[in-house]
Design a protein around this motif. Structure first.
Motif, PDB file in Angstrom:
ATOM      1  N   GLN A  98       0.842  -1.185   0.000  1.00  0.00           N
ATOM      2  CA  GLN A  98       0.000   0.000   0.000  1.00  0.00           C
ATOM      3  C   GLN A  98       0.880   1.239   0.000  1.00  0.00           C
ATOM      4  O   GLN A  98       1.968   1.235   0.592  1.00  0.00           O
ATOM      5  N   LEU A  99       0.415   2.271  -0.633  1.00  0.00           N
ATOM      6  CA  LEU A  99       1.159   3.521  -0.680  1.00  0.00           C
ATOM      7  C   LEU A  99       0.716   4.397   0.481  1.00  0.00           C
ATOM      8  O   LEU A  99      -0.473   4.707   0.611  1.00  0.00           O
ATOM      9  N   GLN A 100       1.664   4.809   1.310  1.00  0.00           N
ATOM     10  CA  GLN A 100       1.340   5.593   2.500  1.00  0.00           C
ATOM     11  C   GLN A 100       1.720   7.044   2.298  1.00  0.00           C
ATOM     12  O   GLN A 100       2.901   7.357   2.081  1.00  0.00           O
ATOM     13  N   ALA A 101       0.730   7.900   2.361  1.00  0.00           N
ATOM     14  CA  ALA A 101       0.963   9.330   2.321  1.00  0.00           C
ATOM     15  C   ALA A 101       1.286   9.833   3.719  1.00  0.00           C
ATOM     16  O   ALA A 101       0.790   9.279   4.711  1.00  0.00           O
TER      17      ALA A 101
ATOM     18  N   ALA B 234       6.945   5.255  -2.941  1.00  0.00           N
ATOM     19  CA  ALA B 234       6.427   4.042  -3.567  1.00  0.00           C
ATOM     20  C   ALA B 234       7.571   3.100  -3.909  1.00  0.00           C
ATOM     21  O   ALA B 234       8.714   3.539  -4.072  1.00  0.00           O
ATOM     22  N   PRO B 235       7.292   1.822  -4.022  1.00  0.00           N
ATOM     23  CA  PRO B 235       8.315   0.896  -4.512  1.00  0.00           C
ATOM     24  C   PRO B 235       8.792   1.339  -5.890  1.00  0.00           C
ATOM     25  O   PRO B 235       8.010   1.839  -6.702  1.00  0.00           O
ATOM     26  N   GLY B 236      10.065   1.145  -6.158  1.00  0.00           N
ATOM     27  CA  GLY B 236      10.624   1.579  -7.421  1.00  0.00           C
ATOM     28  C   GLY B 236       9.912   1.005  -8.634  1.00  0.00           C
ATOM     29  O   GLY B 236       9.775   1.665  -9.660  1.00  0.00           O
ATOM     30  N   SER B 237       9.467  -0.225  -8.519  1.00  0.00           N
ATOM     31  CA  SER B 237       8.790  -0.873  -9.639  1.00  0.00           C
ATOM     32  C   SER B 237       7.489  -0.174  -9.998  1.00  0.00           C
ATOM     33  O   SER B 237       7.046  -0.220 -11.140  1.00  0.00           O
TER      34      SER B 237
ATOM     35  N   ARG C 252       7.451   3.333 -13.310  1.00  0.00           N
ATOM     36  CA  ARG C 252       6.668   2.891 -14.472  1.00  0.00           C
ATOM     37  C   ARG C 252       5.330   3.595 -14.621  1.00  0.00           C
ATOM     38  O   ARG C 252       4.626   3.342 -15.607  1.00  0.00           O
ATOM     39  N   ASN C 253       4.990   4.440 -13.667  1.00  0.00           N
ATOM     40  CA  ASN C 253       3.632   4.958 -13.661  1.00  0.00           C
ATOM     41  C   ASN C 253       3.534   6.469 -13.534  1.00  0.00           C
ATOM     42  O   ASN C 253       4.392   7.115 -12.923  1.00  0.00           O
ATOM     43  N   ILE C 254       2.461   6.988 -14.100  1.00  0.00           N
ATOM     44  CA  ILE C 254       2.011   8.327 -13.768  1.00  0.00           C
ATOM     45  C   ILE C 254       1.455   8.240 -12.355  1.00  0.00           C
ATOM     46  O   ILE C 254       0.672   7.343 -12.038  1.00  0.00           O
ATOM     47  N   MET C 255       1.889   9.157 -11.498  1.00  0.00           N
ATOM     48  CA  MET C 255       1.477   9.109 -10.097  1.00  0.00           C
ATOM     49  C   MET C 255       0.472  10.215  -9.813  1.00  0.00           C
ATOM     50  O   MET C 255       0.611  11.343 -10.280  1.00  0.00           O
ATOM     51  N   GLY C 256      -0.547   9.865  -9.026  1.00  0.00           N
ATOM     52  CA  GLY C 256      -1.604  10.819  -8.737  1.00  0.00           C
ATOM     53  C   GLY C 256      -1.804  11.040  -7.243  1.00  0.00           C
ATOM     54  O   GLY C 256      -1.474  10.183  -6.429  1.00  0.00           O
TER      55      GLY C 256
ATOM     56  N   ASP D  94      10.614  12.833  -7.045  1.00  0.00           N
ATOM     57  CA  ASP D  94      12.046  12.668  -6.884  1.00  0.00           C
ATOM     58  C   ASP D  94      12.371  11.215  -7.212  1.00  0.00           C
ATOM     59  O   ASP D  94      12.097  10.317  -6.411  1.00  0.00           O
ATOM     60  N   ALA D  95      12.977  10.997  -8.382  1.00  0.00           N
ATOM     61  CA  ALA D  95      13.249   9.639  -8.833  1.00  0.00           C
ATOM     62  C   ALA D  95      14.269   8.939  -7.933  1.00  0.00           C
ATOM     63  O   ALA D  95      14.210   7.716  -7.758  1.00  0.00           O
ATOM     64  N   ALA D  96      15.185   9.698  -7.371  1.00  0.00           N
ATOM     65  CA  ALA D  96      16.218   9.084  -6.521  1.00  0.00           C
ATOM     66  C   ALA D  96      15.615   8.519  -5.236  1.00  0.00           C
ATOM     67  O   ALA D  96      16.161   7.575  -4.655  1.00  0.00           O
TER      68      ALA D  96
END
Length: 114
Positions: A2-5, A23-26, A30-34, A71-73
């Protein structure tokens, strides 16, 4: 997973908050994030999203006040909220742009006092 804000809280009208969601790198790469929000008694709504290249789009209600970045890193997406209004009071969540049920976390509560 689950993604935790995180980063929510109580703020006065006109104030600012910054939310984060790692989020997990995978998923992140790979995704547009909302970012989404849900106020009591209302349906969950899309606040805005950011593409892998960094392009953004926002709901009319937050345009000019909210900014999404990534932030991709750190595999992290952010929601900078400025000039906040009582109508921004809601639980805030992150997910992919086409949300997956399995990714919904508990969200983070944002309360804006007048």
């Amino acid at each position: 997973v689950q993604l935790q804000a995180s980063g929510g809280g109580l703020v006065q009208a006109g104030g600012s908050l910054r939310l984060s969601c790692q989020a997990p790198g995978s998923i992140f790469s790979r995704n547009i994030m909302g970012w989404y929000r849900q106020a009591p008694g209302k349906q969950r709504e899309l606040v805005g999203f950011i593409s892998r290249a960094g392009s953004t789009k926002y709901a009319d209600s937050v345009k000019g006040r909210f900014t999404i970045s990534r932030d991709a890193a750190k595999n992290t997406v952010y929601l900078q909220m400025n000039i906040m209004k009582p109508d921004d009071t809601a639980g805030y969540y992150c997910n992919t742009w086409r949300p997956l049920d399995s990714l919904w976390g508990q969200g983070t509560q944002v309360t804006v006092s007048s």
